[in-house]
Design a protein around this motif. Structure first.
Motif, PDB file in Angstrom:
ATOM      1  N   LEU A 125       0.806  -1.229   0.000  1.00 56.47           N
ATOM      2  CA  LEU A 125       0.000   0.000   0.000  1.00 56.47           C
ATOM      3  C   LEU A 125       0.839   1.279   0.000  1.00 56.47           C
ATOM      4  N   PRO A 126       1.906   1.365   0.809  1.00 60.27           N
ATOM      5  CA  PRO A 126       2.733   2.577   0.706  1.00 60.27           C
ATOM      6  C   PRO A 126       3.369   2.748  -0.680  1.00 60.27           C
ATOM      7  N   VAL A 127       3.796   1.653  -1.305  1.00 65.82           N
ATOM      8  CA  VAL A 127       4.380   1.750  -2.647  1.00 65.82           C
ATOM      9  C   VAL A 127       3.328   2.273  -3.625  1.00 65.82           C
ATOM     10  N   GLN A 128       2.123   1.707  -3.571  1.00 64.19           N
ATOM     11  CA  GLN A 128       1.055   2.171  -4.460  1.00 64.19           C
ATOM     12  C   GLN A 128       0.675   3.628  -4.147  1.00 64.19           C
ATOM     13  N   LEU A 129       0.638   3.966  -2.874  1.00 62.94           N
ATOM     14  CA  LEU A 129       0.341   5.340  -2.462  1.00 62.94           C
ATOM     15  C   LEU A 129       1.350   6.303  -3.082  1.00 62.94           C
ATOM     16  N   PHE A 130       2.619   5.974  -2.969  1.00 57.55           N
ATOM     17  CA  PHE A 130       3.672   6.854  -3.493  1.00 57.55           C
ATOM     18  C   PHE A 130       3.621   6.933  -5.017  1.00 57.55           C
ATOM     19  N   GLN A 131       3.246   5.833  -5.683  1.00 55.65           N
ATOM     20  CA  GLN A 131       3.121   5.849  -7.141  1.00 55.65           C
ATOM     21  C   GLN A 131       1.982   6.763  -7.590  1.00 55.65           C
ATOM     22  N   ASN A 132       0.896   6.751  -6.835  1.00 55.74           N
ATOM     23  CA  ASN A 132      -0.313   7.474  -7.230  1.00 55.74           C
ATOM     24  C   ASN A 132      -0.421   8.893  -6.667  1.00 55.74           C
ATOM     25  N   HIS A 133       0.411   9.223  -5.681  1.00 57.28           N
ATOM     26  CA  HIS A 133       0.329  10.529  -5.030  1.00 57.28           C
ATOM     27  C   HIS A 133       1.737  11.104  -4.840  1.00 57.28           C
TER      28      HIS A 133
END
Length: 166
Positions: A125-133
């Motif tokens: 989730l943090p990786v996806q968060l950083f990719q998207n935001h």
């Protein structure tokens, strides 16, 4: 605690020592709203995750203890390799993969409905968060000036991406 004993208390001020999973949990706790969670989300341990998978597999009209282990391992591996449920469906090679991909999709939706994450989500989730935001990523990059990874050779794909992003 070990670092605190080795380093002078004033020199240790502002120092954060954690595992990948603990770092991810802290990121999720601070960014829960952006991730679409409510305050006080739950973390499913391996037994909680297994129980949910068993329940979802019964709904998929499949039972069998061997399949549960396969599905749970497949979901964990997909998460560690940054494979989304849709991508897992696209990569199906046989009926066992198809079952695992269907359960993965339902599992992801159900965790979100329960306001919960599992152990693998603590990094995914943090990786996806950083990719998207990118704004959130920038904030965390500004907060973490130096990052040391012990046992780097043991990192998986999602851990590598988290380090690379930060």
């Amino acid at each position: 605690e070990r670092v605190g004993k080795l380093v002078n208390s004033t020199a240790a001020r502002g120092l954060t020592v954690s595992t990948f999973h603990n770092l991810g949990m802290n990121i999720i706790r601070k960014e829960y709203q952006t991730l679409g969670f409510k305050p006080g989300f739950s973390i499913f341990d391996q037994q909680d995750a297994r129980a949910l998978i068993v329940e979802l597999m019964h709904k998929q009209l499949s039972d069998g203890e061997d399949s549960v282990d396969f599905v749970q391992n497949a979901i964990s591996n997909w998460k560690n390799d940054m494979v989304t449920p849709q991508l897992a469906m696209d990569r199906v090679r046989n009926e066992q993969d198809a079952l695992a991909a269907r359960v993965y999709s339902a599992y992801t939706r159900t965790l979100k409905a329960y306001n919960a994450v599992d152990f693998d989500d603590l990094i995914l989730l943090p990786v996806q968060l950083f990719q998207n935001h990118p704004d959130v990523l920038k904030r965390w990059q500004d907060k973490i000036h130096y990052l040391l990874v012990d046992e780097y050779q043991d990192t998986n794909s999602s851990q590598y991406l988290l380090v690379k992003q930060l």
